[in-house]
Design an enzyme around this catalytic site. Sequence first.
Site, PDB file in Angstrom:
ATOM      1  CD  GLN A 100     -15.956 -28.714   6.415  1.00  0.00           C
ATOM      2  OE1 GLN A 100     -16.141 -29.330   7.465  1.00  0.00           O
ATOM      3  NE2 GLN A 100     -16.866 -27.909   5.908  1.00  0.00           N
ATOM      4  CG  ASP A 283     -18.707 -25.178  14.065  1.00  0.00           C
ATOM      5  OD1 ASP A 283     -18.282 -24.209  14.724  1.00  0.00           O
ATOM      6  OD2 ASP A 283     -18.214 -26.314  14.120  1.00  0.00           O
ATOM      7  CD  GLN A 284     -19.471 -27.423   7.752  1.00  0.00           C
ATOM      8  OE1 GLN A 284     -19.851 -27.076   6.638  1.00  0.00           O
ATOM      9  NE2 GLN A 284     -19.739 -28.616   8.252  1.00  0.00           N
ATOM     10  CG  HIS A 305     -19.601 -27.830  17.649  1.00  0.00           C
ATOM     11  ND1 HIS A 305     -20.764 -28.560  17.732  1.00  0.00           N
ATOM     12  CD2 HIS A 305     -18.586 -28.729  17.738  1.00  0.00           C
ATOM     13  CE1 HIS A 305     -20.472 -29.837  17.842  1.00  0.00           C
ATOM     14  NE2 HIS A 305     -19.167 -29.975  17.861  1.00  0.00           N
TER      15      HIS A 305
END
Length: 336
Positions: A100, A283-284, A305
């Site tokens: 990622q 978050d991603q 996060h």
Amino acid sequence: MKLIQLDGTTGGGQMLRTALSLAMITGQPFRMTNIRGKRPKPGLMCQHLTCVKAACEISDGTADGAEIGSTELVFRAGRIRGGEHRFAIGTAGSTNLLYQTLLPALLYAEAPATLRLEGGTHNPMAPPFEFIDQVFLPTLWRMGAEASVTLLESGFAPVGGGVIECAVTPCNGLRPLVLEVRGELTSLSLRVPTRNLPIHIAGRMLDAALAELPCDDATVEIREPGPGRGVCCLYQANFTNAVEMTSAFGETNVTAERVGRRAGKLLSDFIGAEVPVGRHLTDQLLLPMALAGGGSFLTMAPDDHVPTNISVIEKFLPLQIKVEEAGRGKWRIGTA
């Protein structure tokens, strides 16, 4: 070019990974101080150092302070290169998080890329391989990304030894995605991958997850032969417009039943929240959404996060990301 200044005191490895991705894409160098400052072991660990070294290789970049335990790093990227690359973490550190880090930059490379990443694929501190394959990447496909991952060898913590191969084709930019309606629940599936442990442990884990949230598609998967041993519980829900997977990992002095119940309850809670995006995917998705220049999604109450990741993104890109309550326990995250 002036260095972007980042303070990593309150953040973890995600702050560094996001900064590396954006530095490669934008060409803006950065200095991060107090890396993982409030963690029990501050500074760069093997998995973070591998991300730094990999970013240097694919972007012809340089990094000052790239060593184990370093709490300060200066990174400067060059031109992003496609081609074939192999990176080994050397521990059970997450290959999925390494992927990622590199994926966003490789979408802007001049040529396609193939990655062979070695380390952990099933690590309690990171999304498992199946989450990347079944949840994260399909969401990016909807934004115009062309990328795929293949699991060659499972690597359970703490031994690691896993291998994934990744293919990335450059695109002309990501498209904004609005993901605020998930649609009807279409299917549930439960998988319990295990290696080198008595089969009854995985069976008890599966039964406990089913007791928490019943489904008809449930099975234990034997991941032998291979290095180390481990077991985890992966519960997936497919909707007409979204997909989510929860996970729980076996650990010493924790019963299989407790692990299974946790995976089931996490997915049950997500289904009850009536949102399309879970906490891990939230978050991603922040970085892809920002790179697309727009978009929004509904999610559950975000964790710590999210604000730290947003703070890094807003240092590199000329936009703002808003996080606001949307009522009934839902939160809307989108660009301003």
